[in-house]
Design a protein around this motif. Structure first.
Motif, PDB file in Angstrom:
ATOM      1  N   ALA A 166       8.288   1.825 -33.130  1.00 13.02           N
ATOM      2  CA  ALA A 166       7.157   2.690 -32.854  1.00 13.02           C
ATOM      3  C   ALA A 166       5.770   2.271 -33.509  1.00 13.02           C
ATOM      4  O   ALA A 166       4.673   2.872 -33.575  1.00 13.02           O
ATOM      5  N   ALA A 167       5.692   1.338 -34.687  1.00 12.60           N
ATOM      6  CA  ALA A 167       4.592   0.852 -35.497  1.00 12.60           C
ATOM      7  C   ALA A 167       3.582   0.445 -34.385  1.00 12.60           C
ATOM      8  O   ALA A 167       3.904  -0.472 -33.587  1.00 12.60           O
ATOM      9  N   ARG A 168       2.290   0.776 -34.632  1.00 11.25           N
ATOM     10  CA  ARG A 168       1.054   0.366 -33.766  1.00 11.25           C
ATOM     11  C   ARG A 168       0.676  -0.886 -34.221  1.00 11.25           C
ATOM     12  O   ARG A 168       0.571  -0.979 -35.491  1.00 11.25           O
ATOM     13  N   VAL A 169       0.678  -1.967 -33.307  1.00  7.67           N
ATOM     14  CA  VAL A 169       0.256  -3.405 -34.021  1.00  7.67           C
ATOM     15  C   VAL A 169      -0.939  -3.818 -33.188  1.00  7.67           C
ATOM     16  O   VAL A 169      -1.378  -3.478 -31.868  1.00  7.67           O
TER      17      VAL A 169
ATOM     18  N   TRP B 190      -7.326 -10.277 -29.386  1.00  5.93           N
ATOM     19  CA  TRP B 190      -6.351  -9.357 -30.126  1.00  5.93           C
ATOM     20  C   TRP B 190      -5.999  -8.203 -29.020  1.00  5.93           C
ATOM     21  O   TRP B 190      -6.669  -8.035 -27.911  1.00  5.93           O
ATOM     22  N   HIS B 191      -4.555  -8.030 -28.734  1.00  8.05           N
ATOM     23  CA  HIS B 191      -4.003  -7.030 -27.745  1.00  8.05           C
ATOM     24  C   HIS B 191      -3.307  -5.747 -28.642  1.00  8.05           C
ATOM     25  O   HIS B 191      -2.476  -6.104 -29.354  1.00  8.05           O
ATOM     26  N   THR B 192      -3.511  -4.752 -28.316  1.00 11.40           N
ATOM     27  CA  THR B 192      -2.903  -3.712 -29.112  1.00 11.40           C
ATOM     28  C   THR B 192      -1.559  -3.302 -28.395  1.00 11.40           C
ATOM     29  O   THR B 192      -1.515  -3.212 -27.027  1.00 11.40           O
ATOM     30  N   GLY B 193      -0.685  -2.965 -29.196  1.00 12.16           N
ATOM     31  CA  GLY B 193       0.775  -2.501 -28.616  1.00 12.16           C
ATOM     32  C   GLY B 193       1.439  -1.759 -29.717  1.00 12.16           C
ATOM     33  O   GLY B 193       1.078  -1.378 -30.621  1.00 12.16           O
TER      34      GLY B 193
ATOM     35  N   ASP C 159       1.344 -15.462 -32.267  1.00 10.74           N
ATOM     36  CA  ASP C 159       0.678 -16.373 -33.057  1.00 10.74           C
ATOM     37  C   ASP C 159       0.237 -15.395 -34.553  1.00 10.74           C
ATOM     38  O   ASP C 159       0.162 -16.112 -35.434  1.00 10.74           O
ATOM     39  N   GLU C 160      -0.318 -14.312 -34.234  1.00 11.95           N
ATOM     40  CA  GLU C 160      -0.784 -13.673 -35.142  1.00 11.95           C
ATOM     41  C   GLU C 160      -0.555 -12.047 -35.115  1.00 11.95           C
ATOM     42  O   GLU C 160      -0.065 -11.611 -33.890  1.00 11.95           O
ATOM     43  N   LEU C 161      -0.128 -11.270 -36.210  1.00 14.10           N
ATOM     44  CA  LEU C 161       0.403  -9.867 -35.921  1.00 14.10           C
ATOM     45  C   LEU C 161      -0.258  -9.055 -37.103  1.00 14.10           C
ATOM     46  O   LEU C 161      -0.186  -9.461 -38.138  1.00 14.10           O
ATOM     47  N   LEU C 162      -0.790  -7.971 -36.749  1.00 14.12           N
ATOM     48  CA  LEU C 162      -1.431  -6.999 -37.651  1.00 14.12           C
ATOM     49  C   LEU C 162      -0.631  -5.573 -37.509  1.00 14.12           C
ATOM     50  O   LEU C 162      -0.424  -5.261 -36.312  1.00 14.12           O
TER      51      LEU C 162
ATOM     52  N   PHE D  89      -0.684   4.416 -38.502  1.00 17.24           N
ATOM     53  CA  PHE D  89       0.571   4.552 -37.461  1.00 17.24           C
ATOM     54  C   PHE D  89       1.498   3.514 -37.557  1.00 17.24           C
ATOM     55  O   PHE D  89       2.045   2.689 -36.818  1.00 17.24           O
ATOM     56  N   ASP D  90       2.362   3.387 -38.919  1.00 17.16           N
ATOM     57  CA  ASP D  90       3.085   2.347 -39.018  1.00 17.16           C
ATOM     58  C   ASP D  90       4.459   2.492 -38.647  1.00 17.16           C
ATOM     59  O   ASP D  90       5.645   1.843 -38.956  1.00 17.16           O
ATOM     60  N   GLY D  91       4.974   3.545 -37.905  1.00 18.18           N
ATOM     61  CA  GLY D  91       6.313   4.108 -37.718  1.00 18.18           C
ATOM     62  C   GLY D  91       7.166   4.616 -38.700  1.00 18.18           C
ATOM     63  O   GLY D  91       8.293   4.740 -38.702  1.00 18.18           O
ATOM     64  N   ARG D  92       6.601   4.695 -40.178  1.00 21.32           N
ATOM     65  CA  ARG D  92       7.573   5.402 -40.978  1.00 21.32           C
ATOM     66  C   ARG D  92       7.127   6.705 -41.411  1.00 21.32           C
ATOM     67  O   ARG D  92       6.048   7.164 -41.064  1.00 21.32           O
ATOM     68  N   PRO D  93       8.238   7.388 -42.082  1.00 25.87           N
ATOM     69  CA  PRO D  93       7.950   8.779 -42.512  1.00 25.87           C
ATOM     70  C   PRO D  93       6.568   9.021 -43.383  1.00 25.87           C
ATOM     71  O   PRO D  93       6.438   8.075 -44.312  1.00 25.87           O
TER      72      PRO D  93
END
Length: 135
Positions: free
Chosen positions: A35-38, A49-52, A85-88, A93-97
């Motif tokens: 569930a991390a926002r990337v 860039w595409h958000t997912g 190719d690239e990921l941020l 909203f990194d999916g961690r507590p």
């Protein structure tokens, strides 16, 4: 050279060193949570860039999901880490507590005004999650 000149020279060296270190930025993220926002760049998605978010496929493989939110029963594109190719990843909203124990998960309408993005170490991610196939 007097003592004051030597000290000023050392101070300049320290300031330059600190400036260079801060310009390097934080270490790339080497693991992702569900569930991390990337933000992703991949040839199959087109330019830009595409958000997912990070999700899992039916075979339990971790993947990047781009399109509608993962909870929506609508179409999304699953992008294998091998095709990225690239990921941020979002720092908010990194999916961690978080400190209060609540998972930091993005939802429509969430405040993203101070959201910052951290580079992801794709080599480490592919090593951990690259043995999946879509079949």
């Amino acid at each position: 050279m007097n003592m004051l000149t030597k000290r000023l020279g050392r101070i300049r060296c320290i300031i330059i060193s600190l400036t260079l270190l801060s310009a390097c930025g934080p270490e790339p993220v080497s693991d992702l949570a569900y569930a991390a926002r990337v933000r992703v760049q991949a040839r199959q998605l087109g330019k830009g860039w595409h958000t997912g978010s990070i999700g899992t496929l039916a075979n339990s493989c971790m993947t990047v999901m781009v399109g509608d939110p993962p909870d929506a029963p609508v179409r999304f594109d699953a992008v294998d880490f091998a095709d990225v190719d690239e990921l941020l990843v979002s720092d908010r909203f990194d999916g961690r507590p978080g400190p209060d124990g609540t998972v930091r998960k993005w939802a429509p309408g969430a405040d993203t005004t101070r959201e910052e993005w951290r580079k992801v170490d794709l080599g480490a991610i592919r090593e951990k999650h690259g043995n999946c196939s879509r079949g």
